[in-house]
Design an enzyme around this catalytic site. Sequence first.
Site: not given
Ligand code: MN
Length: 258
Positions: A61-62, A69, A73, A75, A79, A207
């Site tokens: 495992w990690n 982002h 992904h 937003d 954001h 955005h």
């Molecule tokens: Mn983003």
Amino acid sequence: MSILATLADALSRGAVEVVDLTAPLSAETPVIQLPPQFAQTGTFRLEELSRYDDRGPAWYWNDFRTGEHTGTHFDAPNHWVTGRDGEDVASVPAARLVAPAVVLDFSAQAAADPDFLLEVEHVREWESAHGPLPAGGWLLYRTGWDARADSQERFLNADDTGPHTPGISPSCARWLAEEAPVTGLGVETVGTDAGAAHSFDPPFPCHAALMGSGKYGLTQLQNLAQLPPTGALLVAGPLPIVGGSGSPSRVLALVERG
Ligand code: MN
């Protein structure tokens, strides 16, 4: 049969296909680079805890480190400063994460001009051929940029004047946010805004307008070429990071195959 039983049957027969729109997440996944005076996001990193060894004899495992982002992904409205009082990524209602999607293909224009900007007239022309944008759904903006996702340099496409990647004009961004019925905008590039959007008025208009209107963004999508212009059903899965501004997401599309 119930609707869901019909869907399950169609999935098992291949009459409905699941198309993965998600970029693989690794240390090589491209990330945005801001001008040097701003904080930078990290690349995705795996930190191994054990691998069938004396740190954990039967298990691998990690831990991982990632930007919110990074890679494909989501937003969330908070954001951007225009949406600072809006939803964090954990507050986005699950019902809004399953929604119809349309694909507007401007890959030819973006191949000819990496700074190509989508305008309201382009969307209106598309609507006259394919019908209105879906209420509560996604506008997926195909530019062919997913073909560059294996190279940070080609993906960001920067020179001394900054990055050159296709995007949305300021007036179209405002229109999508304030007038169009969609709940969000999905793109193939590193962010929903054009590479040159740092110098737009306002800067980063997608955005500013979308987040300010409580709408959503999806970035670094792949395989939009496998979707029809209309009729796909999108499933976006951001992690419910409490207070978070976004999250790497698995994004799937259900598509009917005739
Ligand atoms: Mn983003």
